[in-house]
Design an enzyme around this catalytic site. Structure first.
Site, PDB file in Angstrom:
ATOM      1  N   ASP A  24      -2.101  -6.185  -2.273  1.00 20.73           N
ATOM      2  CA  ASP A  24      -2.381  -4.803  -1.916  1.00 20.73           C
ATOM      3  C   ASP A  24      -1.206  -3.956  -2.415  1.00 20.73           C
ATOM      4  O   ASP A  24      -0.145  -4.479  -2.766  1.00 20.73           O
ATOM      5  CB  ASP A  24      -2.521  -4.728  -0.386  1.00 20.73           C
ATOM      6  CG  ASP A  24      -2.541  -3.315   0.150  1.00 20.73           C
ATOM      7  OD1 ASP A  24      -3.300  -2.493  -0.374  1.00 20.73           O
ATOM      8  OD2 ASP A  24      -1.752  -3.033   1.082  1.00 20.73           O
ATOM      9  N   ASP A  26      -0.185  -0.149  -1.085  1.00 21.60           N
ATOM     10  CA  ASP A  26       0.480   0.577   0.006  1.00 21.60           C
ATOM     11  C   ASP A  26       0.907  -0.361   1.128  1.00 21.60           C
ATOM     12  O   ASP A  26       0.091  -1.103   1.678  1.00 21.60           O
ATOM     13  CB  ASP A  26      -0.467   1.631   0.594  1.00 21.60           C
ATOM     14  CG  ASP A  26      -0.357   2.971  -0.101  1.00 21.60           C
ATOM     15  OD1 ASP A  26       0.461   3.094  -1.028  1.00 21.60           O
ATOM     16  OD2 ASP A  26      -1.085   3.901   0.282  1.00 21.60           O
ATOM     17  N   ASP A 193     -11.791   4.777   3.940  1.00 26.02           N
ATOM     18  CA  ASP A 193     -12.701   4.678   2.805  1.00 26.02           C
ATOM     19  C   ASP A 193     -14.123   4.438   3.282  1.00 26.02           C
ATOM     20  O   ASP A 193     -14.354   3.774   4.302  1.00 26.02           O
ATOM     21  CB  ASP A 193     -12.287   3.528   1.889  1.00 26.02           C
ATOM     22  CG  ASP A 193     -10.925   3.747   1.255  1.00 26.02           C
ATOM     23  OD1 ASP A 193     -10.566   4.910   1.000  1.00 26.02           O
ATOM     24  OD2 ASP A 193     -10.213   2.750   1.028  1.00 26.02           O
ATOM     25  N   ASP A 221      -1.111  -5.442   4.291  1.00 27.08           N
ATOM     26  CA  ASP A 221      -0.586  -5.012   5.593  1.00 27.08           C
ATOM     27  C   ASP A 221      -1.679  -4.600   6.572  1.00 27.08           C
ATOM     28  O   ASP A 221      -1.489  -4.679   7.777  1.00 27.08           O
ATOM     29  CB  ASP A 221       0.415  -3.861   5.425  1.00 27.08           C
ATOM     30  CG  ASP A 221      -0.229  -2.605   4.868  1.00 27.08           C
ATOM     31  OD1 ASP A 221      -1.108  -2.721   3.978  1.00 27.08           O
ATOM     32  OD2 ASP A 221       0.141  -1.498   5.319  1.00 27.08           O
TER      33      ASP A 221
END
Length: 259
Positions: A24, A26, A193, A221
């Site tokens: 991932d 961010d 999203d 995360d």
């Protein structure tokens, strides 16, 4: 940064090519909406000499490049933006899927109109701009608006955690649009999203053939249920790892792959 990228001919196979780690962006490789540090990028390049490396982010490729650098789509063997709806392998574009084709414009307008009405009635300390960001594979919805400053972003996150603003909105949308077969994924600090079921980050796994890899690791995360890393983290095909920061990612990868 692009000028420094190695050509495909120059790229060497890693020591363990049948082990792949997907990351991932961010909160995993960067701080939220921040840029990768030179030290973290150097570590990722070192890691790519040990195992196969791939990036899988929810944002579109231009935003991914803002955070990880120009040419990121060809830096590592696999790059997936918008959860894999835009997919690159060895720098070559594999596919682009779009939500507008899938849902149709009438349903897109239905979601947008309802969202704007809902957001108008939310009372939060600050509202800015870009409340709905239309991406080719999803809609990203932010109650505060994506144009907020970093300080406003941090302040909103505290309000959201205390009041459950995004969670309540997702619950309302699930009821309103039950007929559309949509999935809602809360990620980052300020937004969530919306995309068709199955278009979460597991979408990218179709490009990783089972016969090519012995282990598929994923680092993210937001691995809790409802987070945008949950589906791929809990997939039967992956070995999931929850991280809390880029430093934590580095520490876990060092322990697993670098010793």
């Amino acid at each position: 940064m692009t000028d420094e990228l190695p050509s495909k001919k120059q790229k060497m196979a890693p020591e363990n090519p049948r082990i792949i780690a997907l990351f991932d962006v961010d909160g995993t490789l960067t701080v939220p909406r921040g840029e990768v540090t030179p030290e973290m990028m150097a570590f990722m390049k070192s890691l790519s000499k040990k195992i196969t490396v791939g990036i899988v982010g929810g944002s579109d490729l231009p935003k991914q490049e803002e955070q990880l650098g120009d040419g990121i789509a060809s830096l590592f063997p696999y790059n997936f933006s918008q959860n894999g709806l835009v997919a690159y392998k060895d720098g070559e574009l594999q596919e682009v899927q779009t939500i507008s084709k899938f849902l149709g414009e009438d349903n897109i307008k239905r979601v947008v109109n309802w969202t704007m009405k809902y957001l108008a009635d939310i009372d939060i300390p600050v509202k800015r701009g870009t409340f709905i960001e239309f991406r080719s594979g999803m809609m990203n919805i932010s109650p505060i608006g994506r144009n907020c400053s970093r300080e406003e972003r941090n302040d909103y996150e505290k309000v959201d955690l205390a009041r459950g603003i995004r969670k309540d909105m997702v619950a309302a949308m699930k009821q309103e649009f039950a007929d559309l077969g949509l999935t809602y994924s809360i990620g980052g600090q300020i937004s969530f999203d919306v995309f068709p079921a199955g278009w979460d980050k597991t979408y990218c796994l179709q490009y990783l053939k089972e016969e090519d890899f012995d282990e598929i690791h994923f680092f993210g995360d937001k691995t809790f249920e409802g987070g945008n890393d949950y589906e791929i983290f809990s997939s039967d095909r992956t070995i999931g790892h929850t991280v809390t920061s880029p430093d934590d990612t580095k520490a876990k990868c060092t322990k697993l792959f670098m010793n």
